[in-house]
Design an enzyme around this catalytic site. Sequence first.
Site: not given
Lengths: 639, 278, 284
Positions: A254, A274
């Site tokens: 990740h 994000r």
Amino acid sequence: MADTTTPDVVHHTYDVLVIGAGGAGLRAAIEARMRGKRVAILSKSLFGKAHTVMAEGGIAASMGNANPRDNWEVHFRDTMRGGKFLNNWRMAELHAKEAPQRVWELETYGALFDRTPEGKISQRNFGGHQFPRLAHVGDRTGLELIRTLQQKIVSLQQEDHARTGDYESDLKVFHEFTVTELFKDGDRIAGAFGYRRPTGEYLCFHAPAVVLATGGIGKSFKVTSNSWEYTGDGHALALRAGARLINMEFVQFHPTGMVWPPSVKGILVTESVRGDGGVLKNSEGERFMFRYIPDVFREQYATSEDEGDRWYDDADNNRRPPELLPRDEVARAINNEVKEGRGSPAGGVYLDIASRRSTEFIRKRLPSMYHQFKELADVDITAEPMEVGPTCHYVMGGVEVDPDTAGTVVPGLFAAGEVAGGMHGSNRLGGNSLSDLLVFGCRAGAGAADYLDALAGAPAVSEEAVDAALAEAEKPFSVRGAENAYTLHQELQQTMNDLVGIIRRADEMEMALKRLAELHDRIPKVGVTGGRAYNPGWHLAMDLRNMLMVSQCIAMAALERQESRGGHTRDDYPAMNENWRRELLNCSLTDGPDGPQVHLEHQPQPAMRSDLFDLFELDELKKYYTGDELGGHRADQGM
Amino acid sequence: MTTTAHDPGAPSAENPGRADIRARTLRRDRWWLAPLVNALGLATFVVYATIRSFWGSAYYVPAYHYLSPFYSPCFSASCVPGSSHFGAFLPAFPPWIPLAILSLPFLLGFRLTCYYYRKSYYRAFWMSPPACAVSEPHGKYTGETRFPLILQNAHRYFFYVAFLISLINTYDMVVAFQSDAPDGSVRFGLGLGNVILLVNVIGLWLYTLSCHSCRHVTGGRLKHFSRHPVRYRIWTTVSRLNTRHMLFAWITIATLILTDLYIMLVASGTISDLRIVN
Amino acid sequence: MGYRAKFEVWRGDSTGEGALQPFEVDVNEGEVVLDIVHRLQATQAGDLAVRWNCKAGKCGSCSAEVNGRPRLMCMTRMSTFDEHETVTITPLRTFPVIRDLVTDVDFNYVKAREIPSFAPPEDLAPGEYRMSQIDVERPQEFRKCIECYLCQNTCHAVRDHEENKAEFAGPRYLMRVSELDMHPLDVRDRKDAAQEDHGLGYCNITKCCTEVCPEHIKITDNALIPMKERVVDTKYDPLVWLGRKIFKREDLERKHATGKRSLDDAGPDNGSPLPADSIGPAGT
Ligand SMILES: Cc1cc2nc3c(=O)[nH]c(=O)nc-3n(C[C@H](O)[C@H](O)[C@H](O)COP(=O)(O)OP(=O)(O)OC[C@H]3O[C@@H](n4cnc5c(N)ncnc54)[C@H](O)[C@@H]3O)c2cc1C
Ligand code: SF4
Ligand code: SF4
Ligand code: FES
Ligand code: FES
């Protein structure tokens, strides 16, 4: 303290054993129970605390609540693209089609997702998904998922109670119970063996169907977002029972894990940061992701900051910002920035949402991130950027299963969730795991029930098998003080992290395999102090062999695959190679000179059904497929 | 405070298998400070309020129409002339009956059953518990399941009455903006007493409206806010106030004492009111 | 940056007998109490029992009492202690001990089972649920609960009175009753049961549950007191009773309603030309 007498083994009989109480396991248990089977759920941690609880962002399902143009076909395409076309297409198809119903079902169990103004389930943006698709509850979606399923189990138990007077008559949870061995009768599954963690008591389960839902393998890596549960038990149990693992070289890093302080390094920073407007910057303040858009994604991503920013409000007329590229791309980009000296002091990059969204917005949409940084790092994410870096997060590889029933090659053995392989190909999109758990958990439960309905005669567990399993579990108590389980674990993690990590090279992986072979010889020498009751040293000693076996699979497969694709990046083979798209690598156990050994084989990837193939444009397929494979496409047939 | 002889941490027939930790608490912070301060604060108020309620004089300043909240409403013939804003239809009281006998029991009941004060006095006086993770010195505990504490459920009625009394207090406050002119007529007047009365009334309203029962009846009892947008708005506001209910509870203790004390001092002629206008 | 800290850790077994064992151990910058316990495991006491999963305050496994205060070990930073202070770690007091810092929390699972489950209206198929955000927000706060059981451990009604465990569900599960009562689509009436079956009356609203909740859920103010008020509605309030008589509004209350079994209904489709592939209908 360890007593020397042979302890007793208590026996139980069930129709279906579900190993794992995460999303996949619970959904499988619900399904099997609703189809009239007696079910036991076995889980290493307490009921309701499985790893799924940590999932943050959301569940991907093309309900089309946020953008009515979304449907299963778009979801299917996104999933295949994200996995670089290595996905098992049938799984991706079932997943895309059934995810919405599995999510809606959760509402009937009592789940409370965030809502749209019309009162439907709200959906958010995530990397690799073309439309806002993730059903979510703030940033604690996994908690909602597991609690909902847990409460559904309770509700089924209440129904049983009303009928039989016993909550646990037909559906029982054995929590804090570790399965160490599966039993077979001939080639069919017959049961499982393990110990209760609190007491060390041994239990033998007799059951003709076993569903593996044990999650992942992250604890083989040093920097990981995964918890101690992720020791690859299910992968190893399946191997030992004769099933095959596929795609083990694909491990997802990740892009955004915490990097500071050191003790929390690896803890996840959700992608929703994000999705909700956060951007990545290097130490020079540059939004570097614009430099890392790969050719295959050129058309779908914005090329200027302005366009990227406009996309949050008007997704139909703008392209998405490259911060939302699939995880493998972002993780590699961050890795590269740090390597080239543009990293933050603690060796990450900056993830900034403070300068882009209001304080209220952040605290409302990302409450647990706010909390996590405040309490663990003393950072106020509404005022300062976070420091983040890649962390081992998910294994795409896993037990090879039949897409429709989740059955493995071993009759009676099923697998669903992270422990199963194929669905995500070489890289998983965010949010596709929770939906995977529900879709294939449900199918595994149904598959097991169907298997039982068709089963002739009950497989039996042999006494020798029980004795052997018992002896294996008891072994660490009789070995005296040679090796320390904690030390070996650290060495294993360091090896995998440094040598089979995010960027891989042949010589390093050969070195890793050598070290793993050494560990293989040392692990049997691990001794433990103390008794059987809640003894973490013993627990780790038992888990180590599984971690090692799985690590060997990863390293061997990674060495073999000479290309870069999704979660597998080779320094020495940096490009994706169409020919490798047709190849899957599978691992199985074969008998070697000193016990069973991991054995690697190639197998062909089945070709996609033509109607699904036609869902893609020829131009896109050309990036992944070799010329001769494109023949069946609709664009060709018109000619 | 010292560890008591009572030792609920020790395993016994009733505590099977709990960790045998003998200390009443292992907390090292000054956990006893909060209950102590609460006990002192509440005791001060109770003592002051009792004394003043039975005092029977120095509660009204005729010239400025200041009436102490401890004597409002004053319905008895024994009330000082002018202090009975709503008429004196009750006969004269013997001195052992407080003049505000019609409101005081309700105000007492309101505060006694108030969810915040309950917490405060259960902890401070009854030590049930004295502080979190500090064991309480009682062998048995039934909470509010039976008589008399089950009566705490009546808080809502006290709230209804307290709401009316707050209206009366507001009226008293407004009336006090009149002062007697030398010619006997009544004109606008403003003094420090008015300011104090005003602050007190604001405090009382904040306390009363932030009440949990108020929060419940205005909107909390609804299942679907979306079908009752106005009540939802009210509920939202009350909920916001409600988070400060404890603060208002203490503020009103202070303002009540202050208001009464000030009026007592002025009424008894000990000090004179600081006049701003007339 | 690092220093050596003094620790006392309770060690004992399921008989409840045990004692505080002293340790000296290294502490580095940014560490939490759980890190230190792990260091003890790896270096000094390989069999020291501790329960944990996520190490990020999300799973609620690592509950213990640190210097007498109920806390999550993974969220208790070492920087909150003085370097010379001895840090004492003990298991939760209210539950039977299994070993060292691990307790048997089954009490909570038993209580969870006693609360009747969510009961949606029978005529709604999956996919047809419509709820507005303002209606789900109240129960959503309670669903933040990570089931760390710190509130259950701290509530004096059971902490100091083992005998009340039978009658009293504890704050976490009274909050669950409240959550369901506030769920916009739950049709069961839970008010009488809250008092009669789950022991709401044992709570004397002294707020220790709220004080220790690591999720900062306002358990007492937002769940328990509103639930008490709701009970007053049905049991003690003549005004509400009168209002109901006059306006005949029952606010969707049906006492013994059950939810429909969800798999019987497939729900609306999502653009798929085929019905979702299936293995066959749920039998039995
Ligand atoms: C921090 C984080 C955030 C994430 N966020 C998202 C997200 O937003 N969206 C998304 O889709 N995915 C997300 N994921 C991924 C996703 O949560 C996991 O892949 C998924 O939860 C795995 O579920 P599972 O049911 O397969 O297994 P798990 O939930 O991990 O459950 C495994 C179960 O198996 C049991 N078990 C294991 N070994 C044994 C044994 N030997 N004996 C008995 N029991 C055993 C364990 O006790 C446990 O109960 C996230 C993952 C992490 C780590
Ligand atoms: S407020 Fe009630 S439930 Fe919470 S700790 Fe106090 S008595 Fe227990
Ligand atoms: S309500 Fe809070 S303290 Fe209680 S179990 Fe849930 S998270 Fe823990
Ligand atoms: S006055 Fe305090 S809660 Fe009602
Ligand atoms: S380990 Fe999960 S909350 Fe502490």
